[in-house]
Every structure is written in C-alpha cells, then in structure tokens.
Design a protein around this motif. Structure first.
Motif, short mmCIF file in Angstrom:
data_model
loop_
_atom_site.label_atom_id
_atom_site.label_comp_id
_atom_site.label_asym_id
_atom_site.label_seq_id
_atom_site.Cartn_x
_atom_site.Cartn_y
_atom_site.Cartn_z
N ALA A 83 19.15 2.30 10.54
CA ALA A 83 18.97 0.86 10.69
C ALA A 83 18.63 0.61 12.16
N VAL A 84 17.47 0.05 12.41
CA VAL A 84 17.02 -0.20 13.78
C VAL A 84 17.43 -1.61 14.17
N GLY A 85 18.16 -1.71 15.28
CA GLY A 85 18.63 -3.00 15.78
C GLY A 85 17.80 -3.49 16.95
N ALA A 86 18.45 -4.18 17.84
CA ALA A 86 17.79 -4.83 18.98
C ALA A 86 17.35 -3.81 20.03
N ARG A 87 16.27 -4.17 20.72
CA ARG A 87 15.84 -3.36 21.87
C ARG A 87 16.86 -3.60 22.97
N VAL A 88 17.35 -2.50 23.56
CA VAL A 88 18.36 -2.60 24.61
C VAL A 88 17.78 -2.35 26.00
N HIS A 89 16.61 -1.70 26.05
CA HIS A 89 15.99 -1.44 27.35
C HIS A 89 14.55 -1.00 27.13
N CYS A 107 20.63 1.66 17.34
CA CYS A 107 20.44 2.08 15.96
C CYS A 107 21.77 2.49 15.33
N ALA A 108 21.82 2.37 13.99
CA ALA A 108 22.98 2.83 13.23
C ALA A 108 22.48 3.81 12.17
N LEU A 109 23.12 4.94 12.09
CA LEU A 109 22.73 5.97 11.12
C LEU A 109 23.25 5.61 9.73
#
Length: 151
Positions: A83-89, A107-109
């Motif tokens: 699961a791809v979340g927010a861009r952090v950098h 991301c969460a696996l």
C-alpha cells in the motif's frame, strides 16, 4: 517533476562542462517502517552504487505513475504487494554520470517480504541507519528519519 527518464541540460553536471546533456533518472523508493525499524536492501554487484544500502524501489517506466512503479518494483524485488502512502521526501541529486530525481513514499507491506533477486535485506533500527552506507541522494532522508523530531 517528470514520470520517466529524460535528458536535461543542466549546467555544472556530468563531467564538469556546462551545457552538457546529462541523463536524469526518475526513481521511487519505499520507506517501510515497523516498530521503529526500516526495511532496506543492498544494491547488487554490477549496478550503479553497488554494495550500498537503499530503500527498496526503482526506476519509473515511461507512462507509469509513481505509485504504479513503486508497487511493481516491490513485487519484483521483494515479492510482496504494498500500500503506497504519502510522499515523505523528494530530492534531485547530481552524480558524476547522471542525475537522480528521487521520490520517497511511506509504504505498508501486505505480506512478508523476501529478497526475490538474491539481494541482501535487513530491518534496521532507526538509530543504526547512519551506520550503513547509503547513496548520497539518501542523505537528507536519513537525516529526517534519525532526527530527534522523527522519534
């Protein structure tokens, strides 16, 4: 921002000559954290920056979104849906032979990762990240992740 590999005229990059066309590679990488540990992999022999540790991910194919590329790369490299979340950098780093436009996403696996390409893989505690050899393009992210504000 672009969604693929392009060639840009960037003064001062490449061999030190101005106006020299330098390849810019767009890369996405996953910041995967579990109980204050981060999943990292080691770059394999024969590739750019071989032997260095990195956050898993890779190049974006032409026409591919960041999210699609990251999900594809993690299936290819770690055999796991993500699961791809927010861009952090994000950063642009000039190496002698190329520029890398790098986008890091939280991301969460959705399963247990396994090194599908034979690469080394480790879960590294936050306070040990600085002890590993990461590419120069990852320096700002490592600083963010290990700062007292990130704890």
């Amino acid at each position: 921002m672009s969604d693929g590999t392009d060639v840009s005229l960037l003064p001062g990059c490449g061999s030190g000559l101005t106006g020299l066309a330098v390849l810019t590679i767009v890369v996405v990488a996953a910041v995967i954290e579990d109980t204050d540990r981060f999943l990292v992999t080691r770059r394999q022999p024969g590739v750019h920056l071989a032997g260095m540790w990195e956050f898993p991910g890779g190049k974006i194919d032409p026409g591919e979104t960041h999210e699609a590329a990251l999900r594809r790369e993690l299936v290819e490299e770690l055999g796991v849906e993500t699961a791809v979340g927010a861009r952090v950098h994000q950063t642009l780093h000039a190496y002698p032979d190329r520029n890398v436009e790098l986008h890091f996403y939280k991301c969460a696996l959705k399963g247990a990762p396994r090194p599908a390409l034979g690469q080394e893989m480790r879960w590294v505690p936050r306070d040990e990240l600085r002890s590993l050899g990461f590419p120069p393009a990852d320096t700002e992210l490592i600083d963010m992740l290990t700062s007292s504000d990130a704890r």
